[in-house]
Design an enzyme around this catalytic site. Structure first.
Site, PDB file in Angstrom:
ATOM      1  N   HIS A   1       0.830  -1.218   0.000  1.00 46.87           N
ATOM      2  CA  HIS A   1       0.000   0.000   0.000  1.00 46.87           C
ATOM      3  C   HIS A   1       0.864   1.268   0.000  1.00 46.87           C
ATOM      4  CE1 HIS A   1       1.058   0.718   4.215  1.00 46.87           C
ATOM      5  NE2 HIS A   1       0.909  -0.599   4.383  1.00 46.87           N
TER       6      HIS A   1
ATOM      7  N   GLU B   1      -2.702  -7.232   7.098  1.00 56.89           N
ATOM      8  CA  GLU B   1      -1.458  -6.970   7.820  1.00 56.89           C
ATOM      9  C   GLU B   1      -1.303  -7.922   9.009  1.00 56.89           C
ATOM     10  OE1 GLU B   1       1.521  -6.241   8.171  1.00 56.89           O
ATOM     11  OE2 GLU B   1       1.589  -4.047   8.191  1.00 56.89           O
TER      12      GLU B   1
END
Length: 338
Positions: free
Chosen positions: A73, A160
């Protein structure tokens, strides 16, 4: 009595003949159905054979994606200041304006990459459910026309690593120092996960990914090059590569985290194996933390045939043993290694 018996015997014989005719009819019908199935399979086999000649590599009849691209990201508020995690849940941490610009630029680079070879191509996206990855995908999408995007899927298993709930800066600093002493792969954060836990769920995701590929769920047109783009996180991407290329824990712990909106391109080689060395340079691979042996393996994969064994890679066998007995050296010389 005899007349009744004769009538009964005739009736019984008639029923038996009718049953035999019915059985014969069912058998003939089953045979016709089997013949039709065989003809369809032969037709499908010829059609698939034609696809192979057109340059679309296959695995067990499935059309393989040309590329699998792992992208981290863009810059997030948490990347700027770890204090953001003390008041905002990790999954709600947004991109910064810089991060959004990075994502748009990454979209342009991705489009140039997948369109660079010419011909027809399509993309399919997988994205972590976190705000920063969803926003990154949204910005990347601005570089692609609707007709080029087959689909997108939110995938929780590529989220994550869980570091716990709200993260107090002072406490997390101590925890991360402990992780360095303990080992980055096996250390489990209090109320969170270890990289080994992430490995398990990424492995599960890869099984689902291969089912999609094997069943051709992602290929709407076999003449199109398919590119899978996975928008995820730094550690998750490293674990994905570790699992895919069978890297050891020691090798994983030498890897460097990708920067914001950096991507790793696994490209399909001429023999059906994926390799990082087709798109990326040796200098890039070294910057990421790959050893000389790992880089040589990537170069070998660029030309290797599917299921071939690279005997030069010590972590496939030699790293587990100090030596072998001499008594059965010739045993299994004709066996295929896979």
């Amino acid at each position: 009595m005899r007349r009744g018996q004769n009538t009964g015997e005739k009736s019984k014989t008639t029923r038996q003949e009718a049953n035999e005719r019915s059985t014969d009819s069912h058998a003939k019908s089953s045979t016709r159905r089997r013949d039709r199935r065989r003809r369809r399979r032969r037709k499908e086999g010829r059609r698939r054979g034609g696809r192979r000649k057109m340059g679309h590599p296959q695995q067990h009849g499935a059309l393989l994606p040309k590329r699998i691209i792992l992208l981290r990201h863009g810059e997030s508020e948490g990347n700027l200041s770890p204090s953001a995690y003390a008041t905002t849940p990790d999954h709600k941490i947004p991109l910064t304006p810089v991060g959004a610009a990075q994502a748009r630029a990454a979209g342009d680079r991705l489009r140039a990459l997948v369109a660079g070879g010419g011909g027809e191509w399509r993309v399919y996206f997988y994205a972590s459910p976190y705000e920063r990855t969803r926003s990154t995908l949204r910005e990347i999408g601005r570089s692609f026309g609707r007709g080029r995007v087959i689909g997108a899927r939110e995938e929780c298993r590529i989220r994550e690593q869980d570091f716990g709930n709200f993260q107090v800066v002072e406490r997390m600093k101590v925890v991360k120092e402990t992780r360095e002493r303990f080992g980055r792969f096996f250390y489990r954060f209090p109320e969170g996960e270890s990289a080994a836990d992430v490995f398990d769920r990424v492995s599960s995701f890869m099984e689902s990914l291969w089912r999609d590929i094997d069943m051709n769920r992602l290929h709407t047109n076999p003449s199109h090059d398919l590119n899978l783009i996975i928008v995820s996180h730094g550690l998750t991407s490293r674990v994905f590569l570790m699992k895919w290329f069978k890297w050891t824990v020691e090798q994983f712990e030498q890897l460097n985290n990708p920067g914001n909106c950096e991507f790793r391109v696994m490209q399909l080689g001429e023999g059906g194996e994926y390799s990082l060395a087709i798109h990326h340079t040796e200098e890039e691979l070294r910057e990421w933390g790959l050893s000389s042996e790992m880089i040589e393996d990537q170069k070998w994969r660029a030309h290797a045939r599917k299921s071939e064994w690279n005997e030069r890679c010590p972590w496939y066998l030699d790293a587990f043993f100090d030596g072998f007995a001499d008594s059965d050296d010739n045993a299994g010389e004709e066996d295929d290694c896979c």
